[in-house]
Design an enzyme around this catalytic site. Structure first.
Site: not given
Length: 261
Positions: A15, A17, A59, A166
């Site tokens: 999904s 980018l 994962d 982040y």
């Protein structure tokens, strides 16, 4: 490096980018190994792109899961005669939280660790495992063997309120770029990092209209969010242009994120 006749590994490739990169790579004659947790989107992408794409449920928090996917990709590359040419670790998460919440409770270390582990550890673990194989392929022009394209964010430079975790993770990715390129120069492997601002993706689709509208005030030109194919276009250039190495490329239309929305 020419994309045609090569295999590229893309995490988070089902999904956003990552998917745009997969589609562009296939359109230019390459194969793409998609590593993602979303089986449905992975199957949909394989159906759309055909035999040039293969999906592994992966994962990035698990070294064994990555090892299985990379090993499977190498077997596939051997079968198709398209050696591995690069890796794009595009899997990433964000978990907004301030250093102190409204009740003066401190930032959750569990949430911080999750973001850092996916965005930093997941990136470096996938890259390091791919490099073992990439360093052994036959070199092409200029002695080049492959390319690593990491994904950072404008948050690495002007993180907003609530983006400590982040921003720290994406800042780490940007900081790794040059030393990694220097480490790998002897093997003919280049390293680039793309740092996008606001792009339409699964992560940004969760934003409210109010938040999205407020961000428009920080845009210069164009006055819109970036589109995944525009990100993929730069990723393709990172693959094809041998002089792109050891650099972080901001892809933001001169946008600088405000302190808060």
């Amino acid at each position: 490096m020419k994309i045609a006749g090569r295999t590229f590994i893309v995490s988070g490739g089902a999904s956003g980018l990552g998917r745009a990169c997969v589609e562009s790579i296939c359109q230019k004659g390459g194969n793409a190994a998609v590593l993602d947790l979303n089986d449905d989107l992975g199957a949909e992408l394989v159906q759309k792109m055909g035999p040039s794409v293969k999906f592994w449920n992966t994962d990035v928090l698990s070294t064994e899961s990555i090892r299985a996917a990379v090993g499977g990709t190498m077997e596939w590359a051997g079968e198709t005669g398209k050696p591995v040419g690069g890796v794009i670790p595009a899997a990433g998460v964000s978990s907004p939280a301030t250093m102190l919440d409204r009740h003066k409770n401190p930032l959750s270390l569990e949430g911080y660790d999750f973001v850092m582990n996916v965005n930093v550890r997941g990136t470096i673990d996938l890259v390091r495992q791919c490099l073992v194989h990439m360093s052994q392929v036959d070199p092409v022009e200029d002695g080049e063997r492959g390319v690593v394209i990491m994904v950072a964010s404008s948050a690495a430079f002007d993180g907003q309120k609530g983006q400590v975790s982040y921003s720290a993770s994406k800042g780490a990715v940007t900081a790794m770029t040059l030393p990694m390129a220097r480490d790998l120069a002897r093997y003919g492997i280049r390293v680039c990092t793309i740092a996008p601002s606001l792009f339409d993706s699964g992560m940004t689709s969760l934003m409210s209209d109010k938040v999205r509208k407020s961000l428009q005030g920080a845009m210069e030109f164009p006055l819109r969010a970036g589109q995944p194919p525009e990100f993929a276009s730069l990723a393709v250039q990172c693959i094809e242009n041998v002089m792109l190495n050891g650099t972080v490329l901001r892809l933001d239309g001169a946008m600088r994120m405000p302190s808060k929305m």
